[in-house]
Design an enzyme around this catalytic site. Structure first.
Site, mmCIF file in Angstrom:
data_model
loop_
_atom_site.group_PDB
_atom_site.id
_atom_site.type_symbol
_atom_site.label_atom_id
_atom_site.label_comp_id
_atom_site.label_asym_id
_atom_site.label_seq_id
_atom_site.Cartn_x
_atom_site.Cartn_y
_atom_site.Cartn_z
ATOM 1 N N CYS A 34 0.794 -1.235 0.000
ATOM 2 C CA CYS A 34 0.000 0.000 0.000
ATOM 3 C C CYS A 34 0.820 1.276 0.000
ATOM 4 C CB CYS A 34 -0.940 0.015 1.222
ATOM 5 S SG CYS A 34 -2.329 -1.134 1.094
ATOM 6 N N ILE A 35 1.561 1.520 1.075
ATOM 7 C CA ILE A 35 2.143 2.842 1.300
ATOM 8 C C ILE A 35 3.144 3.256 0.212
ATOM 9 C CG2 ILE A 35 3.320 4.319 2.962
ATOM 10 C CD1 ILE A 35 2.308 2.560 5.172
#
Length: 444
Positions: A274-275
């Protein structure tokens, strides 16, 4: 279209088959959640090895464990398959496929696009299709719906479409999939009602939002918030280091404030599904609307640059020991992107190994959760984890701690290593500080 009252009753009575597309770190826990709640489940994946593991009850995602996988295999109502046509049997199909970046840091919608196209050939009236993969606002409407409607059925009329972002945190025992509220946005109000009813059966609560676009934006905000704050502490680490101040001590002290502050920690770069990726999905989409995203892009630049900064620290530390990086034996401790899991997706350790090799170092790695590293999407590494014995530790010119796994013997590292470059404050966290470690321990 779906009759909401009938749908809710079928959900309540568990007269519902749920299909899950993509049996990875998001899809497999979701499959487990619905199976545990009493639903029939069909798991679909293009990878036959994952399908074989599910049907045999053998572990391929470490933190789920033998017991969970055994329960899946032991249920007559659960099955995994590589046949996409089987998804026509499901009343609801939940899509959990990768949404990576291209080499140019633009959204790679290959998996979403191909999945939607395949479902468009088998979707039937009365079904619910939900995208869970993290993506830019508008994906459900602009990418999913046209592919799903290719067979002639109409989204929002013949079948329901919704978006509900995954919130899986691999290895987090406190917050499993069934303990986290679910944000849900539908193509229409009835679509929203159908998705809301389904998820309400397996999570503690749902958060209904006005549209699929809003739900997509919600997930991006969650992860951009983390990316920006991690970039902030990564930059502060450099600033405070020049001032002779320990950023870790500063963070720990600030974390004692019971309001208005949330601790974030520096590291060797961002990892996970994600990040490192999600902020670029929004910056790409924002360009279509001619809106600058300078703050988000700056955070991305800072975080992306961290592996190179770490290698600079390794070079400097080796130089102080009269050793060049070229020809040095370096052990990277920790391959997974976060502690205590076997997940290497987007792990900064992969980049660190690549940069060390480019500098001419002889690189090995140790990770108690990842016994073997095979080539990935961006890297050709083919290595096996080395055992962390006293003799092995002493044979390296430097150890680079990239992931703070609890199972690593930090005391042995402090006792037998010559030089340690610690990006996670792991030695100090485990009580191996100055006066205890014989090794020269440097923070990076």
């Amino acid at each position: 279209m779906i009759d909401t009252d009938v749908w809710r009753k079928r959900v309540a009575d568990r007269e519902m088959m749920v299909g899950v597309v993509g049996l990875g770190y998001v899809g497999l826990p979701l499959m487990v959640a619905f199976a545990d709640a009493g639903f029939g489940v069909i798991g679909y994946d293009v990878d036959p090895r994952k399908v074989e593991h599910v049907n045999a009850g053998t572990v391929y995602i470490e933190h789920l464990g033998d017991e969970v996988m055994g329960k899946l295999a032991g249920s007559a109502e659960v099955e995994a398959t590589t046949e996409v046509g089987r998804l026509a049997e499901a009343d609801a199909v939940l899509i959990c496929v990768p949404t990576p970046l291209t080499r140019h840091r633009e959204p790679d919608m290959t998996y979403v696009d191909s999945t939607a196209a395949a479902l468009g050939k088998v979707v039937r009236k009365g079904q619910l299709i939900v995208l869970e993969s993290t993506t830019y606002p508008g994906t459900t409407r602009e990418v999913m719906v046209p592919r799903l409607e290719a067979g002639g059925l109409k989204a929002g009329e013949d079948f329901a479409v919704a978006y509900s972002p995954e919130r899986e945190d691999p290895g987090n025992a406190k917050f499993k999939a069934t303990q986290i509220p679910k944000v849900v946005g539908g193509l229409t109000e009835r679509c929203l009602d159908a998705a809301d009813a389904l998820y309400s059966a397996v999570v503690p609560g749902t958060v209904r939002v006005s549209s699929a676009d809003t739900a997509e934006a919600t997930k991006l905000l969650e992860n951009i918030f983390r990316s920006v704050n991690i970039a902030l502490v990564n930059e502060l680490k450099t600033v405070f280091e020049r001032m002779g101040i320990d950023v870790w001590e500063v963070i720990d002290a600030a974390a004692t404030k019971p309001f208005g502050y949330m601790p974030f920690y520096p590291g060797p770069g961002l990892g996970g599904h994600c990040i490192p990726i999600d902020p670029f999905y929004l910056t790409w989409r924002a360009r279509e609307f001619e809106v600058p995203t300078r703050f988000i892009e700056l955070a991305g630049e800072i975080n992306t640059e961290m592996p190179s900064r770490v290698i600079g620290k390794v070079v400097e530390a080796l130089s102080d020991h009269g050793r060049a990086l070229k020809g040095a034996r370096v052990l990277v401790v920790g391959l997974a992107y976060k502690a205590n899991v076997d997940d290497i997706r987007e792990s900064p350790s992969l980049r660190l190994i690549e940069l060390l090799k480019r500098g001419g170092a002889d690189v090995s790695y140790h990770d108690p959760h990842v016994p073997r590293l095979t080539p990935t999407r961006h890297y050709d590494h083919d290595m096996e984890s080395v055992e962390l014995t006293a003799e092995a530790i002493g044979g390296f010119d430097a150890l680079l701690i990239a992931t703070a796994h609890a199972a690593v013997d930090y005391a042995a590292i402090g006792e037998h290593a010559r030089l340690v470059v610690d990006t996670r404050y792991a030695m100090a966290r485990h009580g191996v500080g100055p006066g205890v470690a014989k090794a020269d321990v440097r923070l990076a």
